[in-house]
Design a protein around this motif. Structure first.
Motif, short mmCIF file in Angstrom:
data_model
loop_
_atom_site.label_atom_id
_atom_site.label_comp_id
_atom_site.label_asym_id
_atom_site.label_seq_id
_atom_site.Cartn_x
_atom_site.Cartn_y
_atom_site.Cartn_z
N GLN A 228 90.17 50.11 66.53
CA GLN A 228 91.38 49.68 68.32
C GLN A 228 90.06 48.52 67.84
O GLN A 228 88.74 48.62 68.50
CB GLN A 228 91.38 50.00 69.48
CG GLN A 228 92.13 49.57 70.08
CD GLN A 228 92.72 50.80 70.93
OE1 GLN A 228 91.97 51.79 71.10
NE2 GLN A 228 93.03 49.82 72.35
N GLN B 138 89.29 45.33 70.35
CA GLN B 138 88.81 45.34 72.13
C GLN B 138 88.58 43.65 72.25
O GLN B 138 87.18 43.56 71.54
CB GLN B 138 88.48 46.29 72.76
CG GLN B 138 88.51 47.58 72.67
CD GLN B 138 87.72 48.71 73.31
OE1 GLN B 138 86.70 48.49 73.64
NE2 GLN B 138 88.19 49.48 74.67
N SER C 69 95.89 41.21 69.49
CA SER C 69 95.01 41.52 70.50
C SER C 69 94.87 40.52 71.80
O SER C 69 94.49 39.34 71.63
CB SER C 69 93.62 41.52 70.13
OG SER C 69 94.63 43.57 68.72
#
Length: 126
Positions: free
Chosen positions: A1, A3, A115
């Motif tokens: 994921q 970040q 993101s």
């Protein structure tokens, strides 16, 4: 994921400078364009600056051109925004975004980024 974590915001007087940083983890950073956007209360998120994966090409919003400089360090998975000659109109939350696709030109619209970081507040007093 993936970040993204921004830092470097703060309060400065008009004419001052700040340097924002954004560190990316969990993805292939050096394959993606990155960008900085900002959002003031009641306004849409707007493009500030973008940089290609290689760092060779940069784009700027018209209102920051000549005052802000975007750069990146692929070895540190980081993108930076040097902001000079700040004025009250620059007050906003600043976000860094990671492009949705690899090896693209930075998109000037926020929908091109999949993101985002949590944002860092920049306040410029006149």
């Amino acid at each position: 994921q993936v970040q993204l974590v921004e830092s470097g915001g703060g309060s400065v007087p008009a004419g001052g400078s700040l340097r924002l940083s954004c560190v990316v983890s969990g993805g292939t950073f050096n394959a993606y364009a990155m960008a900085w956007f900002r959002q003031a209360p009641g306004k849409e998120r707007e493009f500030v600056a973008g940089i290609r994966a290689s760092g060779v090409r940069t784009l700027y919003g018209d209102y920051v051109k000549g005052r802000f400089i975007i750069s990146r360090d692929n070895a540190k998975n980081s993108v930076y925004l040097q902001m000079n000659s700040l004025d009250a109109e620059d007050t906003a939350i600043y976000y860094c975004g990671l492009a949705r696709s690899t090896y693209t030109t930075p998109d000037r619209h926020w929908s091109g980024y999949g993101s985002w970081g949590q944002g860092t507040q920049v306040t410029v007093s006149s």
